[in-house]
Design a protein around this motif. Structure first.
Motif, PDB file in Angstrom:
ATOM      1  N   TRP A 347     -14.785  39.034   5.930  1.00 30.94           N
ATOM      2  CA  TRP A 347     -14.913  40.202   5.059  1.00 30.94           C
ATOM      3  C   TRP A 347     -15.176  41.460   5.877  1.00 30.94           C
ATOM      4  CZ3 TRP A 347     -19.590  42.675   2.623  1.00 30.94           C
ATOM      5  CH2 TRP A 347     -19.218  43.606   1.631  1.00 30.94           C
ATOM      6  N   ASP A 348     -16.031  41.348   6.902  1.00 31.76           N
ATOM      7  CA  ASP A 348     -16.307  42.505   7.762  1.00 31.76           C
ATOM      8  C   ASP A 348     -15.032  42.955   8.477  1.00 31.76           C
ATOM      9  OD1 ASP A 348     -19.010  42.685   7.135  1.00 31.76           O
ATOM     10  OD2 ASP A 348     -19.593  41.268   8.702  1.00 31.76           O
ATOM     11  N   ARG A 349     -14.244  42.001   8.957  1.00 32.91           N
ATOM     12  CA  ARG A 349     -13.000  42.360   9.651  1.00 32.91           C
ATOM     13  C   ARG A 349     -12.005  42.993   8.684  1.00 32.91           C
ATOM     14  NH1 ARG A 349     -14.150  37.307  11.949  1.00 32.91           N
ATOM     15  NH2 ARG A 349     -12.584  36.239  10.683  1.00 32.91           N
ATOM     16  N   TRP A 350     -11.968  42.474   7.464  1.00 33.20           N
ATOM     17  CA  TRP A 350     -11.063  43.011   6.441  1.00 33.20           C
ATOM     18  C   TRP A 350     -11.425  44.462   6.129  1.00 33.20           C
ATOM     19  CZ3 TRP A 350      -7.072  43.441   3.379  1.00 33.20           C
ATOM     20  CH2 TRP A 350      -7.184  43.885   2.058  1.00 33.20           C
ATOM     21  N   ARG A 351     -12.705  44.744   5.951  1.00 31.29           N
ATOM     22  CA  ARG A 351     -13.108  46.117   5.641  1.00 31.29           C
ATOM     23  C   ARG A 351     -12.899  47.030   6.836  1.00 31.29           C
ATOM     24  NH1 ARG A 351     -18.649  47.101   3.240  1.00 31.29           N
ATOM     25  NH2 ARG A 351     -19.382  45.854   5.001  1.00 31.29           N
TER      26      ARG A 351
END
Length: 366
Positions: A347-351
């Protein structure tokens, strides 16, 4: 990881997400009931992750959302615009303490307004059914259909969900026909789990006119592909930008929602019918939909293949569309997959890939 769930304690989604957290060895999330949010509970502290679940059908929560003196009668289709405003105000209060919403308020504001969501997807080049300009009643609807040359449309409450208040409307040589979840009575419109068929145009006009003040969104009725003498479409859950879970919804009529008594279809059979290239293109479209909401952990995409299987379109995108019980991908259900995305850094990489806008905690009401 500090995590709070805004939801009704007896909500199935809350229980399943809590189970996924515990199974991953994480602390039990705090549950903040919707009623508490709406009556002034302190917002979660800065740094807390917040998952927001659907308000559901709790009569008191419904009354508080609409700021009404008394609850609506069970299933009554009134005040949908007021409910939407209440949800957005509540999310603003939840975020006021600096917590991070897993699906932020600005995304929910668009996802829960079919007009805005359709416009955003269309501008992004996502294939969606064509839509009529805004209509404010039955007379305007029929005039707009005539101007567009359309004989079949879906009339949708702008802020509805789960097919509540949706009308599949067809105009032909034999007159006007409507298939809908709406039970029309002299003193109100009520959502029903049994589809109703209306053929009296005056009655259909009265239903549309009673829905119109809360806002309508009207799309062209596209012919869906079919399997085994049923029309089919898909609910695809996209988590941190990746389509992970899908269920086939098969129906003999135009409304495919499973809670209306429709059947789950065979995903393998649908993929075989579509073929590898068409399936891959459809999943790429689901990724493009998620990219329109780059701060959201998950979205539920209602995707339909059209007759012939070569083309597809997105019918809806759902803020609370991740309940697919029994559907596993890599051994994980949708809730375990969300926890995995949170703890594994996806999720952090996606954001981060989406840029600064996805990392903001935006105010509601956008």
């Amino acid at each position: 990881m500090r995590l709070t769930v805004v939801g009704n304690p007896d909500n199935r989604r809350v229980a399943l997400f809590t189970g996924a957290m515990l199974a991953a060895g994480l602390p039990r999330p705090t549950v903040l009931p919707w009623a508490d949010v709406l009556t002034g509970a302190a917002p979660p502290a800065a740094g807390t992750l917040v998952r927001v679940d659907s308000p559901g059908e709790d009569p008191e929560v419904d009354r508080l959302l609409r700021r009404a003196a008394a609850p609506a009668r069970h299933g009554e289709l009134i005040g949908l615009a007021d409910t939407y405003a209440g949800v957005m105000g509540a999310l603003g209060r939840v975020a006021a303490g600096g917590a991070t919403l897993l699906n932020p308020a600005r995304d929910v504001a668009v996802l829960c307004d079919k007009r805005r969501c359709h416009a955003l997807l269309s501008a992004a080049g996502v294939p969606v059914p064509a839509a009529l300009p805004p209509v404010r009643g039955y007379a305007g609807l029929r005039a707009a259909m005539t101007a567009a040359g359309w004989s079949r449309v879906f009339v949708k409450p702008a802020h509805g969900s789960s097919a509540a208040g949706v009308i599949a409307l067809a105009v032909g040589p034999r007159g006007v026909q409507a298939v809908t979840t709406i039970e029309a009575t002299p003193d109100g419109l009520f959502n029903s789990l049994r589809l109703r068929h209306y053929r009296d145009e005056a009655e259909i006009a009265g239903i549309v006119d009673r829905l119109a003040p809360d806002g309508l969104h009207v799309e062209r009725w596209l012919p869906k592909a079919g399997l085994r003498e049923r029309v089919v479409d898909l609910r695809v859950v996209v988590i941190a930008g990746r389509p992970t879970h899908a269920v086939v919804r098969a129906a003999r009529g135009p409304l495919t929602n499973l809670h209306l008594g429709n059947a789950r279809g065979d995903l393998g059979e649908l993929r075989a019918a579509a073929g590898a290239a068409a399936w891959s293109a459809a999943m790429e479209t689901c990724e493009r939909v998620a990219a329109c909401f780059p701060a959201s952990l998950h979205v539920g995409v209602d995707l339909m293949f059209l007759v012939g299987w070569r083309r597809h379109a997105v019918a809806e995108v759902n803020a609370f569309g991740d309940l697919l019980p029994g559907v596993l991908a890599g051994g994980r259900d949708t809730y375990a997959e969300q926890v995995h995305a949170l703890t594994g850094g996806r999720w952090d990489r996606w954001r981060a890939a989406a840029g600064p806008v996805a990392r903001e905690v935006a105010p509601c009401g956008a």
